[in-house]
Design a protein around this motif. Structure first.
Motif, short mmCIF file in Angstrom:
data_model
loop_
_atom_site.label_atom_id
_atom_site.label_comp_id
_atom_site.label_asym_id
_atom_site.label_seq_id
_atom_site.Cartn_x
_atom_site.Cartn_y
_atom_site.Cartn_z
N LYS A 40 0.83 -1.21 0.00
CA LYS A 40 0.00 0.00 0.00
C LYS A 40 0.86 1.26 0.00
O LYS A 40 0.36 2.37 0.16
N LYS A 41 2.15 1.08 -0.16
CA LYS A 41 3.12 2.18 -0.23
C LYS A 41 3.40 2.81 1.13
O LYS A 41 4.03 3.87 1.19
N SER A 86 7.47 -9.99 2.08
CA SER A 86 7.49 -9.44 0.73
C SER A 86 7.16 -7.95 0.78
O SER A 86 6.13 -7.54 1.31
N ALA A 87 8.05 -7.15 0.24
CA ALA A 87 7.93 -5.69 0.29
C ALA A 87 9.11 -5.10 -0.46
O ALA A 87 9.96 -5.83 -0.98
N VAL A 88 9.14 -3.77 -0.51
CA VAL A 88 10.32 -3.08 -1.02
C VAL A 88 11.08 -2.52 0.18
O VAL A 88 10.48 -1.84 1.02
N ASP B 7 -3.92 13.42 2.66
CA ASP B 7 -5.10 13.38 1.80
C ASP B 7 -4.94 14.41 0.70
O ASP B 7 -4.25 15.41 0.89
N PRO B 8 -5.51 14.16 -0.49
CA PRO B 8 -6.22 12.91 -0.77
C PRO B 8 -5.25 11.75 -0.96
O PRO B 8 -4.05 11.95 -1.09
N GLN B 9 -5.77 10.54 -0.98
CA GLN B 9 -4.92 9.38 -1.26
C GLN B 9 -4.48 9.40 -2.70
O GLN B 9 -3.37 8.97 -3.03
N THR B 103 1.15 8.63 4.74
CA THR B 103 0.60 7.54 3.94
C THR B 103 0.72 7.79 2.44
O THR B 103 0.51 6.87 1.66
N GLY B 104 1.04 9.00 2.04
CA GLY B 104 1.31 9.30 0.64
C GLY B 104 0.09 9.72 -0.15
O GLY B 104 -1.05 9.31 0.12
N THR B 105 0.33 10.57 -1.15
CA THR B 105 -0.70 10.97 -2.13
C THR B 105 -0.18 10.61 -3.51
O THR B 105 0.92 11.01 -3.87
N ARG B 106 -0.99 9.86 -4.25
CA ARG B 106 -0.59 9.50 -5.63
C ARG B 106 -1.16 10.56 -6.57
O ARG B 106 -2.37 10.69 -6.70
#
Lengths: 113, 111
Positions: A40-41, A86-88, B7-9, B103-106
């Motif tokens: 999920k990064k 398992s992951a990066v 956010d947003p994801q 958690t990051g935003t793509r």
């Protein structure tokens, strides 16, 4: 010259095996880190060494053992690999005391079958 | 969990538009940083803002920090297709060397 280099880039192995990932930095930094990035990064810190001394050890199974032979190298050894490993895995470095940017390696994608 | 929330994801915009992403964190911090990760690559540092700063600019990037709300935002102006990546905030917890990532935003920028 790559500042933070990790090897191997890809690692495919069977459950139960033992494997190592190597990391080297040529930036003259004295602090190095291992991070795990899941599917999920999400990035989670695992370990950090400062001048070969362990300074951060998060809640990581003791199957994972970091080793720092000198301040330019930080290796990660994993025993009895499990599917969930398992992951990066990313290595990073920084200059202690300045709390500024981290320099990351390009990652090692570990797939446990 | 100490992990920050972003956010947003995911965010999809047209080239030339602005992109804004937000980060909230939990603990007292020394500074907050933003990183970019292109697909299959490591993270690259973009910008750092210290806890006593409120706003910072770097090229097309503008970062704000509100320590009372424990939040930060990253604005990318006049976005380009090459800005397509995941963006992460990271906080350095006060008194530690621990960098905690959000958690990051793509972000996807459509040409």
């Amino acid at each position: 010259d790559t500042a933070v280099s990790q090897t191997p880039k890809y690692l495919v192995t069977q459950m139960g095996n033992d494997k190592s990932i190597k990391c080297e930095q040529n930036l003259g930094h004295d602090t190095m880190y291992w991070y795990k990035q899941d599917s999920k990064k999400f990035l989670k810190i695992m370990f950090s060494y400062n001048n070969k001394e362990l300074i951060i050890n998060e809640t990581v199974p003791n199957r994972f053992s970091p080793k720092s032979p000198d301040k330019a190298h930080l290796n990660l050894h994993i025993n009895s690999l499990e599917l969930g490993d398992s992951a990066v895995y990313f290595c990073a470095s920084s200059q202690t005391g300045r709390l500024e940017k981290l320099f990351f390696g390009s990652g090692t994608q570990l797939s446990v079958l | 969990s100490q992990q920050g929330e972003e956010d947003p994801q995911a965010l999809s915009i047209q080239e030339g538009e602005n992109a804004t992403m937000n980060c909230s964190y939990k603990a007292s911090i020394n500074n907050l940083q933003w990183y970019r990760q292109n697909s299959g690559r490591g993270l690259v540092h973009l910008i750092l803002i210290r806890s006593n700063e409120r706003e910072k600019h770097s090229g097309r990037l503008r970062v704000t920090l509100d320590t009372s709300k424990k939040s930060s935002s990253l604005l990318i102006t006049a976005s380009r297709a090459a800005d397509t990546a995941s963006y992460f905030c990271a906080t350095v917890l006060s008194g530690t060397y621990k960098y905690i990532f959000g958690t990051g935003t793509r972000l996807k920028v459509l040409a």
